[in-house]
Scaffold this motif. Structure first.
Motif, PDB file in Angstrom:
ATOM      1  N   ARG A 210       0.827  -1.207   0.000  1.00  0.00           N
ATOM      2  CA  ARG A 210       0.000   0.000   0.000  1.00  0.00           C
ATOM      3  C   ARG A 210       0.861   1.258   0.000  1.00  0.00           C
ATOM      4  O   ARG A 210       0.618   2.203  -0.732  1.00  0.00           O
ATOM      5  CB  ARG A 210      -0.883   0.065   1.228  1.00  0.00           C
ATOM      6  CG  ARG A 210      -1.471  -1.244   1.632  1.00  0.00           C
ATOM      7  CD  ARG A 210      -2.075  -1.121   2.997  1.00  0.00           C
ATOM      8  NE  ARG A 210      -2.719  -2.365   3.340  1.00  0.00           N
ATOM      9  CZ  ARG A 210      -2.081  -3.387   3.883  1.00  0.00           C
ATOM     10  NH1 ARG A 210      -0.805  -3.318   4.146  1.00  0.00           N
ATOM     11  NH2 ARG A 210      -2.736  -4.490   4.167  1.00  0.00           N
ATOM     12  N   ARG A 211       1.890   1.246   0.854  1.00  0.00           N
ATOM     13  CA  ARG A 211       2.677   2.473   1.007  1.00  0.00           C
ATOM     14  C   ARG A 211       3.401   2.831  -0.270  1.00  0.00           C
ATOM     15  O   ARG A 211       3.548   3.999  -0.603  1.00  0.00           O
ATOM     16  CB  ARG A 211       3.690   2.284   2.130  1.00  0.00           C
ATOM     17  CG  ARG A 211       2.959   2.052   3.431  1.00  0.00           C
ATOM     18  CD  ARG A 211       3.739   2.546   4.601  1.00  0.00           C
ATOM     19  NE  ARG A 211       2.944   2.354   5.791  1.00  0.00           N
ATOM     20  CZ  ARG A 211       3.399   1.802   6.901  1.00  0.00           C
ATOM     21  NH1 ARG A 211       4.656   1.416   6.967  1.00  0.00           N
ATOM     22  NH2 ARG A 211       2.620   1.669   7.941  1.00  0.00           N
ATOM     23  N   PHE A 238      -6.211   7.181  -0.156  1.00  0.00           N
ATOM     24  CA  PHE A 238      -5.468   6.854   1.062  1.00  0.00           C
ATOM     25  C   PHE A 238      -5.879   7.685   2.276  1.00  0.00           C
ATOM     26  O   PHE A 238      -5.673   7.259   3.399  1.00  0.00           O
ATOM     27  CB  PHE A 238      -3.961   6.987   0.811  1.00  0.00           C
ATOM     28  CG  PHE A 238      -3.397   5.783   0.117  1.00  0.00           C
ATOM     29  CD1 PHE A 238      -2.981   4.679   0.832  1.00  0.00           C
ATOM     30  CD2 PHE A 238      -3.349   5.727  -1.268  1.00  0.00           C
ATOM     31  CE1 PHE A 238      -2.497   3.557   0.191  1.00  0.00           C
ATOM     32  CE2 PHE A 238      -2.869   4.616  -1.919  1.00  0.00           C
ATOM     33  CZ  PHE A 238      -2.433   3.520  -1.193  1.00  0.00           C
ATOM     34  N   THR A 239      -6.416   8.873   2.033  1.00  0.00           N
ATOM     35  CA  THR A 239      -6.779   9.684   3.203  1.00  0.00           C
ATOM     36  C   THR A 239      -8.276   9.709   3.470  1.00  0.00           C
ATOM     37  O   THR A 239      -8.713   9.796   4.606  1.00  0.00           O
ATOM     38  CB  THR A 239      -6.294  11.127   3.028  1.00  0.00           C
ATOM     39  OG1 THR A 239      -6.807  11.629   1.795  1.00  0.00           O
ATOM     40  CG2 THR A 239      -4.776  11.203   3.031  1.00  0.00           C
ATOM     41  N   GLU A 247     -11.042   1.469   3.069  1.00  0.00           N
ATOM     42  CA  GLU A 247     -10.490   2.027   4.300  1.00  0.00           C
ATOM     43  C   GLU A 247      -9.789   0.946   5.123  1.00  0.00           C
ATOM     44  O   GLU A 247      -8.665   1.117   5.587  1.00  0.00           O
ATOM     45  CB  GLU A 247     -11.611   2.681   5.106  1.00  0.00           C
ATOM     46  CG  GLU A 247     -11.079   3.555   6.212  1.00  0.00           C
ATOM     47  CD  GLU A 247     -12.139   3.913   7.218  1.00  0.00           C
ATOM     48  OE1 GLU A 247     -13.335   3.782   6.897  1.00  0.00           O
ATOM     49  OE2 GLU A 247     -11.771   4.317   8.317  1.00  0.00           O
ATOM     50  N   GLN A 248     -10.470  -0.203   5.215  1.00  0.00           N
ATOM     51  CA  GLN A 248      -9.877  -1.310   5.964  1.00  0.00           C
ATOM     52  C   GLN A 248      -8.544  -1.737   5.362  1.00  0.00           C
ATOM     53  O   GLN A 248      -7.592  -2.052   6.064  1.00  0.00           O
ATOM     54  CB  GLN A 248     -10.832  -2.496   5.986  1.00  0.00           C
ATOM     55  CG  GLN A 248     -11.973  -2.301   6.951  1.00  0.00           C
ATOM     56  CD  GLN A 248     -12.915  -3.489   6.935  1.00  0.00           C
ATOM     57  OE1 GLN A 248     -12.739  -4.421   6.167  1.00  0.00           O
ATOM     58  NE2 GLN A 248     -13.904  -3.439   7.785  1.00  0.00           N
ATOM     59  N   THR A 251      -5.708   1.068   5.705  1.00  0.00           N
ATOM     60  CA  THR A 251      -5.238   1.268   7.068  1.00  0.00           C
ATOM     61  C   THR A 251      -4.611   0.006   7.639  1.00  0.00           C
ATOM     62  O   THR A 251      -4.104   0.005   8.750  1.00  0.00           O
ATOM     63  CB  THR A 251      -6.402   1.697   7.984  1.00  0.00           C
ATOM     64  OG1 THR A 251      -7.474   0.773   7.791  1.00  0.00           O
ATOM     65  CG2 THR A 251      -6.868   3.099   7.672  1.00  0.00           C
ATOM     66  N   ARG A 253      -6.082  -2.969   8.176  1.00  0.00           N
ATOM     67  CA  ARG A 253      -6.907  -3.870   8.975  1.00  0.00           C
ATOM     68  C   ARG A 253      -7.359  -5.085   8.175  1.00  0.00           C
ATOM     69  O   ARG A 253      -7.885  -6.034   8.707  1.00  0.00           O
ATOM     70  CB  ARG A 253      -8.124  -3.116   9.511  1.00  0.00           C
ATOM     71  CG  ARG A 253      -7.844  -2.481  10.856  1.00  0.00           C
ATOM     72  CD  ARG A 253      -9.052  -1.766  11.368  1.00  0.00           C
ATOM     73  NE  ARG A 253      -9.235  -0.486  10.708  1.00  0.00           N
ATOM     74  CZ  ARG A 253     -10.408   0.129  10.625  1.00  0.00           C
ATOM     75  NH1 ARG A 253     -11.482  -0.437  11.107  1.00  0.00           N
ATOM     76  NH2 ARG A 253     -10.504   1.305  10.040  1.00  0.00           N
TER      77      ARG A 253
END
Lengths: 255, 279
Positions: A210-211, A238-239, A247-248, A251, A253
């Protein structure tokens, strides 16, 4: 190469893909803008590779590959109206694992020029130097151009593969997890290179980091279970993701 | 292939087993038929051992191996390239040829000898010319002629044909394995750079698979060398035994064996023991 930044170069309309009876991707529709880095993120087996391999028609070789929908490359249908070989010269690809051809570093980089019948040594040398300089590999390999590339480190080999793909003068370059086998320092090199390349070439980028996608891309799409859950500006994905699954994932999760 | 893990259910298993048994039965009947016809009834086996001139024999051997390597290896390699690079995996021609190749490469050399005795020799006209067992004095001359490839060459051609049949399936198998050993990423990288099929074939697939292809061809040839006792059999039998033409029953058996082999090649494609396919 002439058009300005922000024009769609690839238009995907209602794309569905199957391998045999197994659905891989369903009803995808989006546009890839010219001279931007478009990233596709998602967990393993979500269809990222299948999707990016559609753009240069590498899936043609996969048995049982079926698709419906349309992929338009600069307005004309990629599958119906264009020749696969011509398409692949315009839309290049870098794979996860660097694949070296037989022969020297010079021969590797000059490959695309050679198969397009460029045979003058001076021309070939110019192409090799230009593309090795673009990837920042020139200083390291200048003295060993006629030697085998096997002696290079994995990161250098991957850069060599990028140089080889660039030598074909593609308008779109696909990166299918280019840093999957690299260490962090080599990864940074590739990422920097990708940002530089985006100035004169459209980049499509599949990754499950992701990063990395957040660092490199302008536009991102989140693929999950064969669906394109969300597609938009990287910053927004991403924000401020709209979908709870996105979102999961971003982030950490999920996946 | 999606049928990678599918095993036949009991019914199909029973069908497969009965086909195997039936094939075995047909083969044993064939063998018995031939043995009864040739060796058990009116046989005159030559027990005359003679020393013949080594030079023509050696020349004959060299010529013989050149012929089978040229015909058999070339045919085998081209056939394998066609199967592996051009035909799609689900093509029925490919299915048929691959099945036949698997069957043929497992056939013991004795059966090739039987093929020669029962089919090639009676129908080639070799007997009309040699008139059975020659007078003792002529045997040496005859061997000289056949080996040096000057006189009656029918026996020579029969031997070459038989060995081509023996070599081709093995060469096809070895070449197919060699072609499959070329890494897929290598092909994909070349295609991704805009190479066409021919360029990928000549610049990557052939150079990368060539060592294995050559090794396979050598293995097939040495396999032929190992069973060249069969050649002596053909050679001698041309002078010693005179089987008649095929009886109706025999032709029926032969046809049945052919049908069974074709049938089983399709079945083995449907229920492979293990996948040898890439992706």
């Amino acid at each position: 190469m002439k058009t300005e930044k922000g024009q769609p170069i690839l238009n995907i309309r209602n794309l569905n893909i199957w391998y045999g009876d197994k659905g891989i991707l369903s009803s995808l529709s989006f546009e890839v803008q010219e001279k931007q880095v478009t990233a596709f993120i998602g967990p393993a087996n979500c269809g990222k590779s299948t999707l990016v391999r559609c753009f240069n028609r590498l899936n043609d070789f996969t048995p049982n590959f079926k698709f419906t929908g349309e992929i338009l490359f600069k307005g004309s249908s990629l599958y119906a109206e264009q020749d696969a070989t011509t398409v692949r010269k315009q839309i290049g690809m870098v794979f996860r694992r660097p694949t070296l051809f037989r022969g020297s570093i010079h021969e590797n980089v000059a490959y695309a020029a050679r198969i397009s019948n460029v045979s003058r040594t001076s021309e070939l040398n110019a192409i090799v130097e230009k593309n090795l300089r673009r990837t920042g590999l020139w200083n390291e390999v200048e003295g060993i151009l006629d030697e085998t590339p096997v002696q290079l480190s994995t990161g250098q080999q991957q850069l060599l593969c990028v140089a080889r793909a660039l030598a074909a003068e593609p308008e779109v370059l696909i990166f299918d997890e280019p840093c999957g086998e690299l260490d962090p320092i080599e990864t940074v090199k590739i990422e920097t290179l990708m940002r530089e390349l985006a100035n004169d070439c459209t980049l499509i980028f599949a990754t499950n980091k992701r990063r990395q996608a957040a660092r490199v891309s302008d536009v991102a799409g989140f693929l999950y279970g064969g669906e394109l859950i969300e597609f938009g500006a990287t910053e927004k994905i991403f924000t401020n993701p709209q979908d709870s699954r996105t979102e999961q994932y971003v982030t950490g999760r999920m996946g | 292939m999606n049928s990678l893990m599918s095993r036949p259910n009991p019914k199909q298993k029973f069908a497969l087993q009965s086909i195997a048994l039936l094939t075995l039965g047909v083969v044993s009947l064939l063998v018995w038929n031939v043995l009864k016809k040739t060796y058990l009834s009116d046989v005159q086996v030559s027990s005359v051992a003679r020393v013949s001139d080594p030079v023509p024999n050696l020349l004959g051997d060299i010529y013989f191996f050149l012929s089978i390597s040229f015909l058999g290896v070339l045919l085998g390699i081209t056939c394998a390239f066609y199967l592996e690079e051009w035909l799609p995996e689900t093509n029925w021609v490919r299915c048929l040829i691959e099945g036949q190749v698997s069957i043929l490469s497992g056939v013991p050399s004795l059966l090739y000898g039987l093929l020669v005795v029962t089919v090639f020799l009676p129908y080639s006209g070799a007997f009309q010319r040699t008139q059975g067992f020659p007078p003792a004095g002529d045997l040496n001359t005859a061997s000289l002629q056949v080996s040096s490839f000057q006189g009656d060459t029918t026996l020579f051609y029969i031997a070459v044909l038989t060995f081509v049949l023996l070599v081709v399936p093995r060469v096809i198998k070895a070449t197919q394995e060699a072609l499959r050993s070329v890494p897929i990423p290598m092909r994909e990288s070349a295609y991704a750079l805009g190479a066409n099929r021919w360029q990928v074939l000549t610049k990557h697939v052939v150079p990368l698979s060539l060592p294995r292809v050559i090794a396979g061809a050598c293995r097939a040839m040495s396999c032929a060398l190992a069973v060249s006792a069969l050649f002596i059999g053909i050679y001698i039998s041309g002078y010693t035994i005179q089987p008649g033409r095929m009886s109706g029953r025999f032709a029926l058996f032969l046809g049945a064996a052919l049908v069974l082999s074709i049938f089983s090649s399709f079945l083995s494609q449907r229920y492979p023991l293990a996948s040898t396919r890439h992706t």
